[in-house]
Design an enzyme around this catalytic site. Sequence first.
Site, PDB file in Angstrom:
ATOM      1  N   CYS A  31      13.657  10.035   7.481  1.00  0.00           N
ATOM      2  CA  CYS A  31      13.408   9.558   8.845  1.00  0.00           C
ATOM      3  C   CYS A  31      14.659   9.728   9.698  1.00  0.00           C
ATOM      4  O   CYS A  31      14.571  10.012  10.884  1.00  0.00           O
ATOM      5  CB  CYS A  31      12.959   8.113   8.834  1.00  0.00           C
ATOM      6  SG  CYS A  31      14.062   7.038   7.931  1.00  0.00           S
ATOM      7  N   LYS A  57       0.879  -1.176   0.000  1.00  0.00           N
ATOM      8  CA  LYS A  57       0.000   0.000   0.000  1.00  0.00           C
ATOM      9  C   LYS A  57       0.917   1.227   0.000  1.00  0.00           C
ATOM     10  O   LYS A  57       1.465   1.606   1.035  1.00  0.00           O
ATOM     11  CB  LYS A  57      -0.876  -0.084   1.234  1.00  0.00           C
ATOM     12  CG  LYS A  57      -1.817   1.050   1.643  1.00  0.00           C
ATOM     13  CD  LYS A  57      -1.866   2.316   0.938  1.00  0.00           C
ATOM     14  CE  LYS A  57      -2.257   3.447   1.876  1.00  0.00           C
ATOM     15  NZ  LYS A  57      -1.921   4.746   1.305  1.00  0.00           N
ATOM     16  N   GLU A 115       8.480   0.934  11.487  1.00  0.00           N
ATOM     17  CA  GLU A 115       9.660   1.793  11.260  1.00  0.00           C
ATOM     18  C   GLU A 115       9.148   3.220  11.257  1.00  0.00           C
ATOM     19  O   GLU A 115       8.499   3.640  10.300  1.00  0.00           O
ATOM     20  CB  GLU A 115      10.308   1.475   9.905  1.00  0.00           C
ATOM     21  CG  GLU A 115      10.786   0.049   9.752  1.00  0.00           C
ATOM     22  CD  GLU A 115      12.064  -0.241  10.505  1.00  0.00           C
ATOM     23  OE1 GLU A 115      12.737   0.724  10.934  1.00  0.00           O
ATOM     24  OE2 GLU A 115      12.383  -1.422  10.680  1.00  0.00           O
ATOM     25  N   GLU A 127       9.252  16.030  15.068  1.00  0.00           N
ATOM     26  CA  GLU A 127       9.764  15.735  13.731  1.00  0.00           C
ATOM     27  C   GLU A 127       9.108  16.685  12.733  1.00  0.00           C
ATOM     28  O   GLU A 127       7.883  16.688  12.597  1.00  0.00           O
ATOM     29  CB  GLU A 127       9.449  14.286  13.354  1.00  0.00           C
ATOM     30  CG  GLU A 127      10.072  13.885  12.037  1.00  0.00           C
ATOM     31  CD  GLU A 127       9.734  12.465  11.629  1.00  0.00           C
ATOM     32  OE1 GLU A 127       8.551  12.088  11.696  1.00  0.00           O
ATOM     33  OE2 GLU A 127      10.657  11.724  11.234  1.00  0.00           O
TER      34      GLU A 127
HETATM   35  P1  NAP Z   1       2.244   8.461   7.537  1.00  0.00           P
HETATM   36  O1  NAP Z   1       1.356   9.602   7.392  1.00  0.00           O
HETATM   37  O2  NAP Z   1       2.296   7.751   8.836  1.00  0.00           O
HETATM   38  O3  NAP Z   1       1.847   7.439   6.379  1.00  0.00           O
HETATM   39  C1  NAP Z   1       2.535   6.232   6.155  1.00  0.00           C
HETATM   40  C2  NAP Z   1       1.639   5.283   5.391  1.00  0.00           C
HETATM   41  O4  NAP Z   1       0.509   4.946   6.210  1.00  0.00           O
HETATM   42  C3  NAP Z   1       1.065   5.880   4.126  1.00  0.00           C
HETATM   43  O5  NAP Z   1       0.959   4.870   3.139  1.00  0.00           O
HETATM   44  C4  NAP Z   1      -0.307   6.333   4.571  1.00  0.00           C
HETATM   45  O6  NAP Z   1      -1.224   6.435   3.524  1.00  0.00           O
HETATM   46  C5  NAP Z   1      -0.695   5.230   5.514  1.00  0.00           C
HETATM   47  N1  NAP Z   1      -1.722   5.601   6.495  1.00  0.00           N
HETATM   48  C6  NAP Z   1      -2.182   6.828   6.838  1.00  0.00           C
HETATM   49  N2  NAP Z   1      -3.129   6.748   7.793  1.00  0.00           N
HETATM   50  C7  NAP Z   1      -3.278   5.436   8.061  1.00  0.00           C
HETATM   51  C8  NAP Z   1      -4.096   4.700   8.975  1.00  0.00           C
HETATM   52  N3  NAP Z   1      -4.953   5.300   9.807  1.00  0.00           N
HETATM   53  N4  NAP Z   1      -3.978   3.356   8.999  1.00  0.00           N
HETATM   54  C9  NAP Z   1      -3.118   2.726   8.188  1.00  0.00           C
HETATM   55  N5  NAP Z   1      -2.311   3.361   7.300  1.00  0.00           N
HETATM   56  C10 NAP Z   1      -2.392   4.700   7.249  1.00  0.00           C
HETATM   57  O7  NAP Z   1       3.753   8.825   7.215  1.00  0.00           O
HETATM   58  P2  NAP Z   1       4.288   9.624   5.960  1.00  0.00           P
HETATM   59  O8  NAP Z   1       3.943  11.060   6.131  1.00  0.00           O
HETATM   60  O9  NAP Z   1       3.906   8.943   4.697  1.00  0.00           O
HETATM   61  O10 NAP Z   1       5.857   9.413   6.111  1.00  0.00           O
HETATM   62  C11 NAP Z   1       6.643  10.193   6.924  1.00  0.00           C
HETATM   63  C12 NAP Z   1       6.980   9.456   8.205  1.00  0.00           C
HETATM   64  O11 NAP Z   1       7.613   8.214   7.897  1.00  0.00           O
HETATM   65  C13 NAP Z   1       7.958  10.209   9.050  1.00  0.00           C
HETATM   66  O12 NAP Z   1       7.545  10.162  10.393  1.00  0.00           O
HETATM   67  C14 NAP Z   1       9.260   9.436   8.857  1.00  0.00           C
HETATM   68  O13 NAP Z   1      10.177   9.574   9.891  1.00  0.00           O
HETATM   69  C15 NAP Z   1       8.762   8.043   8.713  1.00  0.00           C
HETATM   70  N6  NAP Z   1       9.751   7.197   8.050  1.00  0.00           N
HETATM   71  C16 NAP Z   1      10.404   6.259   8.796  1.00  0.00           C
HETATM   72  C17 NAP Z   1      11.364   5.443   8.211  1.00  0.00           C
HETATM   73  C18 NAP Z   1      12.067   4.393   9.005  1.00  0.00           C
HETATM   74  O14 NAP Z   1      12.632   3.487   8.407  1.00  0.00           O
HETATM   75  N7  NAP Z   1      12.055   4.437  10.331  1.00  0.00           N
HETATM   76  C19 NAP Z   1      11.671   5.598   6.855  1.00  0.00           C
HETATM   77  C20 NAP Z   1      10.989   6.578   6.124  1.00  0.00           C
HETATM   78  C21 NAP Z   1      10.023   7.364   6.735  1.00  0.00           C
HETATM   79  P3  NAP Z   1      -1.519   7.874   2.850  1.00  0.00           P
HETATM   80  O15 NAP Z   1      -0.218   8.567   2.677  1.00  0.00           O
HETATM   81  O16 NAP Z   1      -2.140   7.498   1.550  1.00  0.00           O
HETATM   82  O17 NAP Z   1      -2.427   8.608   3.780  1.00  0.00           O
END
Ligand code: NAP
Length: 495
Positions: free
Chosen positions: A300, A190, A265, A398
């Site tokens: 991240c 997804k 992650e 963040e």
């Molecule tokens: P996000 O808003 O948490 O979204 C991540 C994924 O989850 C997206 O595919 C999103 O879909 C989906 N999602 C959203 N709401 C959801 C729900 N209620 N239930 C299930 N899935 C849901 O994060 P992001 O803004 O895409 O990414 C940024 C974050 O990722 C930052 O906090 C960053 O630090 C973290 N990150 C961590 C790593 C690591 O390896 N630790 C690596 C890269 C990024 P939609 O986008 O379609 O809403």
Amino acid sequence: MPRSHAEWKQLATRLNIEGRAFIAGRYRAADSGKTFPCVNPADGAKLADVSWCGEAEVDEAVKAARAAFESGVWSGLAPLARGRILKRFAALMREHADELALLETLDAGKPIGDTASVDVPGAAYCVEWFAEAIDKVGGEVAPADPKVVGLVTREAIGVVAAVVPWNFPILMASWKFGPALAAGNAVIVKPSEKSPLTAIRVAQLAKEAGIPDGIFQVLPGAGDVGKLLALHMDIDCIAFTGSTAVGKLIAGYAAESNLKRVWLELGGKSPNIILPDCPDLARAARAAAGAIFYNMGEMCTAGSRVLVHRDIKARFLAELRQAAEAYYPNDPLDPNTSMGAIVDGIQHQKVMSYIDKGLSEGAELLIGGKAAHPGQGLFIEPTIFDCPRHDLAICREEIFGPVLSVITFDDVEEAVRIANDSEYGLAAAVWTGNVSTAHQVARRLRAGTVWVNCYDEGGDMNFPFGGFKQSGNGRDKSLHALEKYTELKSTLIKL
Ligand code: NAP
Ligand code: MG
């Protein structure tokens, strides 16, 4: 031969972009007919209408995944045979590298120089690495009573959902589907609605490589698709990369449904400590700039907190300002661009509001602080704040954008205390010329990765990647990643 700006622009006009879901071996629209527009953040142009999947598509994909998994067409192959197919998949990703890099750049605003040299080759390499590893890892024969033969083996877990973010769309997806497919699972990806195009495209390449129908599927849509997957009773494991807030929801959905395995992650606020005996301040400053401005700070592991010793602060900041100049944002399709566009208007707005917060909390703006190229696209200048205290919002939360908070300390003890005073624990770095100090500080930093005299050193595929504390659990990359996608089994045979 590296391509020119004009060549990339020309290639971009010839792209034929697929926006439909990939379910049971074919592309198809959502039953509802609903789509959402996928937009280039650098110029606002619409790239594609992408299928908005819902419950019907999730159920269909899970049924196809379950059937394919149970049939043994994939899990029942010898690991060598699975590995060969996955190596073909990696090779196809490389053959289509220009197209994939372009899709990633247009979709997410990332510089083409980065997507062509890091994201796409990195994703292909990840698949290849696990393909090569999978026929070289075995189980154990455990010590047991002489009348018992005891085997400890790992077997595929079943249907794995991978919910991934937009900052490194294909790379983060590959860190999940590489090991999960190698281990014999059926995988449903997804992608984020902000950047779904490369995941959709590689699904077809997976099929071309010989991955059976139902074993690799892609469901674009909003966050609800992730929620439906996390709540599904017939999914065995959810591997999530994204924010800590959504990670907590995912853990809750798993608890509410079938206790599927949950691997998270999550976010970070990583400290980068510059000690007074730092062997090369100019190099440390260049690394510190890269640590926060690479990929627009949408990292991240972003080194978003620089902790610098008071005695060297003035010299370090002079070097840092100079290093930051290399990151003035520009057209992502220009191969000389180091910083591209912020992924979308929501994220742009969020970063700008943190800049306002930094100003209102009394931090001193050293450089940047403004939107760049307003009216053309979603860009933000590299921004550095000198912070009077480390409890400001811009020092704790963040931001996920090109905003660096500089914090001053007076001794190592204070530096370690500030570094660890965070809900996150993804990464950390320390710069010192003293090997004992390096080890002592590295041991005390509560983070999944610690860099000494470098930042964001990738270390190939051999190093596990993930966080302490609220940065998550489990690890991507390395053989340890296979632990997430397998169950341990003890088999005891009485002789
Ligand atoms: P996000 O808003 O948490 O979204 C991540 C994924 O989850 C997206 O595919 C999103 O879909 C989906 N999602 C959203 N709401 C959801 C729900 N209620 N239930 C299930 N899935 C849901 O994060 P992001 O803004 O895409 O990414 C940024 C974050 O990722 C930052 O906090 C960053 O630090 C973290 N990150 C961590 C790593 C690591 O390896 N630790 C690596 C890269 C990024 P939609 O986008 O379609 O809403
Ligand atoms: Mg997009």
